[in-house]
Design a protein around this motif. Structure first.
Motif, PDB file in Angstrom:
ATOM      1  N   GLY A   4      16.535 -19.604 -56.562  1.00  0.00           N
ATOM      2  CA  GLY A   4      16.186 -19.275 -57.944  1.00  0.00           C
ATOM      3  C   GLY A   4      17.168 -19.757 -58.990  1.00  0.00           C
ATOM      4  N   GLU A   5      18.226 -20.460 -58.561  1.00  0.00           N
ATOM      5  CA  GLU A   5      19.186 -20.987 -59.533  1.00  0.00           C
ATOM      6  C   GLU A   5      19.770 -22.271 -58.944  1.00  0.00           C
ATOM      7  N   CYS A   6      19.116 -23.375 -59.229  1.00  0.00           N
ATOM      8  CA  CYS A   6      19.411 -24.622 -58.517  1.00  0.00           C
ATOM      9  C   CYS A   6      20.751 -25.232 -58.936  1.00  0.00           C
ATOM     10  N   ILE A   7      21.578 -25.551 -57.946  1.00  0.00           N
ATOM     11  CA  ILE A   7      22.883 -26.142 -58.216  1.00  0.00           C
ATOM     12  C   ILE A   7      22.978 -27.582 -57.715  1.00  0.00           C
ATOM     13  N   LEU A   8      21.831 -28.174 -57.387  1.00  0.00           N
ATOM     14  CA  LEU A   8      21.858 -29.524 -56.812  1.00  0.00           C
ATOM     15  C   LEU A   8      22.498 -30.547 -57.740  1.00  0.00           C
TER      16      LEU A   8
ATOM     17  N   ILE B 280      22.533 -32.341 -52.589  1.00  0.00           N
ATOM     18  CA  ILE B 280      22.547 -31.784 -51.227  1.00  0.00           C
ATOM     19  C   ILE B 280      22.845 -30.296 -51.370  1.00  0.00           C
ATOM     20  N   CYS B 281      21.975 -29.442 -50.834  1.00  0.00           N
ATOM     21  CA  CYS B 281      22.115 -28.004 -51.114  1.00  0.00           C
ATOM     22  C   CYS B 281      23.002 -27.285 -50.098  1.00  0.00           C
ATOM     23  N   PRO B 282      24.161 -26.752 -50.552  1.00  0.00           N
ATOM     24  CA  PRO B 282      25.013 -26.005 -49.622  1.00  0.00           C
ATOM     25  C   PRO B 282      24.478 -24.610 -49.326  1.00  0.00           C
ATOM     26  N   ILE B 283      23.558 -24.118 -50.131  1.00  0.00           N
ATOM     27  CA  ILE B 283      22.994 -22.794 -49.859  1.00  0.00           C
ATOM     28  C   ILE B 283      22.037 -22.902 -48.666  1.00  0.00           C
ATOM     29  N   ALA B 284      21.241 -23.955 -48.672  1.00  0.00           N
ATOM     30  CA  ALA B 284      20.276 -24.124 -47.583  1.00  0.00           C
ATOM     31  C   ALA B 284      20.906 -24.788 -46.362  1.00  0.00           C
ATOM     32  N   ARG B 285      21.918 -25.620 -46.573  1.00  0.00           N
ATOM     33  CA  ARG B 285      22.349 -26.483 -45.477  1.00  0.00           C
ATOM     34  C   ARG B 285      23.730 -26.185 -44.918  1.00  0.00           C
ATOM     35  N   CYS B 286      24.484 -25.294 -45.566  1.00  0.00           N
ATOM     36  CA  CYS B 286      25.771 -24.864 -45.012  1.00  0.00           C
ATOM     37  C   CYS B 286      25.530 -23.505 -44.354  1.00  0.00           C
TER      38      CYS B 286
ATOM     39  N   LEU C  80      30.301 -22.410 -51.555  1.00  0.00           N
ATOM     40  CA  LEU C  80      30.114 -23.095 -52.839  1.00  0.00           C
ATOM     41  C   LEU C  80      31.328 -23.912 -53.255  1.00  0.00           C
ATOM     42  N   ASN C  81      32.419 -23.798 -52.501  1.00  0.00           N
ATOM     43  CA  ASN C  81      33.644 -24.466 -52.939  1.00  0.00           C
ATOM     44  C   ASN C  81      34.225 -25.435 -51.912  1.00  0.00           C
ATOM     45  N   GLY C  82      33.385 -25.976 -51.086  1.00  0.00           N
ATOM     46  CA  GLY C  82      33.870 -26.956 -50.116  1.00  0.00           C
ATOM     47  C   GLY C  82      33.751 -26.451 -48.696  1.00  0.00           C
ATOM     48  N   PRO C  83      34.056 -27.339 -47.735  1.00  0.00           N
ATOM     49  CA  PRO C  83      33.806 -27.029 -46.326  1.00  0.00           C
ATOM     50  C   PRO C  83      34.772 -26.010 -45.751  1.00  0.00           C
TER      51      PRO C  83
ATOM     52  N   ILE D  91      36.549 -24.641 -59.559  1.00  0.00           N
ATOM     53  CA  ILE D  91      36.115 -23.501 -58.751  1.00  0.00           C
ATOM     54  C   ILE D  91      34.738 -23.033 -59.222  1.00  0.00           C
ATOM     55  N   GLN D  92      33.820 -22.989 -58.292  1.00  0.00           N
ATOM     56  CA  GLN D  92      32.507 -22.410 -58.599  1.00  0.00           C
ATOM     57  C   GLN D  92      32.632 -20.891 -58.528  1.00  0.00           C
ATOM     58  N   PRO D  93      32.252 -20.179 -59.550  1.00  0.00           N
ATOM     59  CA  PRO D  93      32.357 -18.715 -59.517  1.00  0.00           C
ATOM     60  C   PRO D  93      31.334 -18.116 -58.550  1.00  0.00           C
TER      61      PRO D  93
END
Lengths: 228, 328
Positions: A136-140, A146-152, A157-160, A198-200
Motif C-alpha cells: 500500500g505504499e510503493c517504494i520501488l 526491485i521490492c525488498p518488502i516482497a523479495r527480502c 529497508l536499509n540494505g542486506p 536511512i529509510q525510517p
C-alpha cells in the motif's frame, strides 16, 4: 498477476465429502494464465473427482463451468442457476473468487480448490516468482524497481543482512538476495545515493496490518450516480 | 539532566567506560539455556567473571527458543557481570521492543546490541510468522532517540526515566555485496550506534581491506569497533563453517591448521585428539586477536565461544588481555 496452485485432490475430496452434487467453477483470468484454475483445469478436476469418487464407491455428480472473472459480480451472477442446483461449489478462483461467490450466494457452500500463493509473474516457462505484497505504499522508486518488502526474507529497508552471500539469500540458495539485486541495479545506474540515506520505519498501516483495506473513489461514484 | 549524562557518559556502562578510557575492550558471549534453569546462567557467569568487560546475551539465536536475553541478563547482573542485551527485529514489533527495553533498563541493563535476527527457517519453529516491523538500523535510531531525545519511536515524550543504553550494532565484513558493507556500517553510525561488534573473523586480510574502507570513511573515529573472534573445536566444525554458513569466510589455512593439530596422535586416542583440536582452536583465536589488534580502528575484541565458555580464559590470558581494567 495472482499466482495460485491447486490443492491436493485428497484435500479437495475431504472438503466436499458431505455433498452429492458438486460444481467446479473455473476463472478465466489470473489463475488461467498460471495454469491453476482455468477452464482446462476445471475440466480436469471435475473429471478427476468423478472418477475418484466412483472408485471410492460413492460417486458424486460433478459438473463444471468457467467464468471470465470470479471477482466481479456480473460474471458470477451469470452462473446463478448452476450454483443453486448443487450442494457445494469448488471455486478454482483465487481467494477473492472464492469469497466473491460466497458473498454473492449466501446460501451456497463454497470451498477453495486452490491455494492462492502470491502476486508475481512467470519468469520462465513453468516458473513463477513473487514480486509484490500489496503493502500500500510503493517504494520501488527508491530501490531500483526491485521490492525488498516482497523479495527480502526479512523485509529490510536499509540494505542486506549479514546472510547475503554470492548473490543469494541465506534461507535458500535458489533465492536471489533482493538487496544484492538492488545494489547491482543502482550501481549500474550510478544511483547508489538512493540507498545511502536511512529509510525510517515503514508505515505498515497501509498494509494488511492496518486492518482490511478499502478504496473509495468519489469521482467514480459520482460519475456512476450521474449516469443512472 | 540525568546522572548518566552529567558525567559525559551516554549510559555509564562498564563497557562504555572501558572504551572511553582507551583500554582494549574484551566482550564475551553467553547463550541462554533452552529451559528455565537459572543456575545454567550462574554457572556460565562464573566462567566469564573477571575475564571480559561485558557479556553478550543472545536473543533466541539461530531462531531457537531459549531463555530471554533480558531474563538471563537479569541473572547476570545479580552475579556481578555486565550484560549486553541482544535484541533482534525478528520476534518483536516496535511496541514490544520499546516495552521490553524499558523493563531491561529498570532491571539494570545498560548495553544493547541491535540485530536483524536469523531467519526463523533455521530454527526450531520454522512455521512461525516473523515480524520485521523495523530493521536493525531503524532499531538503533529508535533506542538512540529514546536515550537522547527522550521520545518513543512515535515521537511521544518519555516523561519519566528514559532508558539510557550504550547502543551497539553488528557488522559483517564478509557479507555481500562486499563493497556496500562499509556503507551499511556508515548507516548504523549515522543512526547513532556507539559500538560495533563484527561477525566472526578468520580471514584477517579481507577484514583489513574492510577496515581500510572504514577508515577512509572516518567511521573508526565515530564508533568503537570490536572485532569478532571465536575458537573452532574441530576440523569438521571449521569445514562446516567454511562451506555451509552464509556470511562467514574461513580460509583453508584455518582448516589445515586444525587438521594438522592431531598429527602424530593415534586415531584411537580420542581424548588426545579432542584436546589437541581444542588447544589449536584456542591458539588460532589468540593468533587472530594478535593480528587483528594491529589493525587501526579496532578497539576491542568480541569473543564468541558459545557452549564453550571454558575457552574464554585461555584465550584472554594467551592474548595478554588480563587483568581486565577497572575504569573509573
Amino acid at each position: 498477476m495472482i499466482v495460485a496452485e491447486q490443492k491436493p485432490l485428497e484435500e479437495i475430496k475431504s472438503l466436499i465429502a458431505d455433498a452429492e452434487k458438486v460444481l467446479v467453477v473455473g476463472c478465466g483470468t489470473c489463475v488461467t494464465v498460471c495454469f491453476a484454475g482455468g477452464e482446462k483445469e476445471a475440466g480436469i478436476l471435475a473429471s478427476s473427482l468423478r472418477m475418484s469418487t466412483k472408485l471410492d464407491g460413492a460417486p458424486k455428480e460433478v459438473t463444471q463451468v468457467t467464468v471470465q472473472r470470479q471477482c466481479e459480480w456480473e460474471y458470477i451472477d451469470a452462473i446463478k442457476d448452476q450454483i443453486n442446483d448443487v450442494d457445494i461449489v469448488v471455486s478454482l478462483g483465487c481467494g477473492i473468487g472464492v469469497q466473491a461467490i460466497a458473498e454473492r450466494y449466501p446460501k451456497a457452500v463454497v470451498v477453495p480448490g486452490l491455494n492462492t500463493s502470491f502476486l508475481g509473474l512467470p519468469t520462465e516457462q513453468g516458473v513463477w516468482e513473487e514480486r509484490c505484497v500489496a503493502c500500500g505504499e510503493c517504494i520501488l522508486g527508491l530501490t531500483g524497481g526491485i521490492c525488498p518488502i516482497a523479495r527480502c526474507a526479512k523485509q529490510l529497508l536499509n540494505g542486506p543482512c549479514g546472510g547475503s552471500q554470492n548473490g543469494v539469500c541465506e534461507i535458500n540458495p535458489d533465492t536471489p538476495c533482493a538487496w544484492q539485486l538492488i545494489y547491482d541495479k543502482l550501481a549500474s545506474q550510478n544511483r547508489l545515493h538512493l540507498i545511502m540515506d536511512i529509510q525510517p520505519p515503514k508505515n505498515w498501516s497501509t498494509s494488511r496490518d492496518g486492518g482490511p483495506r478499502k478504496i473509495t473513489r468519489e469521482d467514480l461514484r459520482l460519475a456512476a450516480e450521474a449516469s443512472e | 539532566m540525568s546522572e548518566a549524562s552529567s558525567n559525559g557518559y551516554k549510559s555509564g556502562s562498564r563497557l562504555e567506560r572501558v572504551l572511553r578510557a582507551g583500554h582494549f575492550a574484551v566482550t564475551g558471549e553467553l547463550g541462554p539455556p533452552q529451559g528455565a534453569e537459572a543456575n545454567v546462567i550462574r554457572e556460565k557467569a562464573k566462567l566469564l567473571k573477571g575475564l571480559v568487560d561485558a557479556v553478550n546475551i543472545t536473543d533466541n539465536q539461530t531462531a531457537i527458543v531459549r531463555m530471554s536475553s533480558i531474563g538471563a541478563g537479569t541473572l547476570l547482573v545479580q552475579e556481578g557481570l555486565e550484560p549486553i542485551i541482544q535484541m533482534t527485529c525478528r520476534d518483536r514489533n516496535r511496541l514490544a521492543i520499546q516495552s521490553d527495553l524499558l523493563g531491561a533498563y529498570a532491571l539494570g541493563m545498560r548495553n544493547l546490541l541491535c540485530l536483524t535476527g536469523d531467519h526463523q527457517s533455521f530454527g526450531n519453529h520454522p512455521t512461525a510468522k516473523n515480524v520485521h516491523d523495523i530493521d536493525s538500523i531503524q532499531l538503533v535510531k529508535m533506542v538512540v532517540d529514546m536515550r537522547d531525545k527522550a521520545c518513543f519511536q512515535c515521537g511521544d515524550e518519555i516523561k519519566e526515566t528514559p532508558p539510557r543504553f550504550f547502543v551497539g550494532a553488528a557488522a559483517n565484513p564478509f557479507g555481500d555485496p562486499f563493497e556496500f558493507r562499509p556503507y551499511r556500517l556508515a548507516k548504523k553510525v549515522k543512526a547513532g550506534a556507539d559500538f560495533i561488534q563484527t561477525q566472526l573473523i578468520y580471514n584477517v586480510e579481507r577484514f583489513a581491506k574492510f577496515m581500510e574502507k572504514v577508515r577512509e570513511l572516518g567511521l573508526h573515529q565515530q564508533v568503537y569497533i570490536l572485532a569478532g573472534v571465536g575458537p573452532v573445536k574441530s576440523p569438521g566444525m571449521a569445514r562446516y563453517m567454511r562451506d555451509q554458513v552464509a556470511g562467514l569466510d574461513v580460509p583453508d589455512e584455518i582448516v589445515d591448521r586444525m587438521t594438522r593439530a592431531t598429527d602424530g596422535i593415534d586415531e584411537s586416542d580420542k581424548k588426545g585428539r579432542r584436546d589437541a583440536w581444542r588447544n589449536e582452536g584456542i591458539q588460532i583465536t589468540i593468533d587472530l586477536i594478535q593480528q587483528i589488534r594491529e589493525i587501526e580502528g579496532v578497539v576491542g575484541v568480541h569473543i564468541m565461544a558459545i557452549e564453550w565458555e571454558e575457552a574464554i580464559r585461555p584465550i584472554v590470558e594467551g592474548a595478554g588481555l588480563l587483568p581486565r581494567p577497572e575504569p573509573a
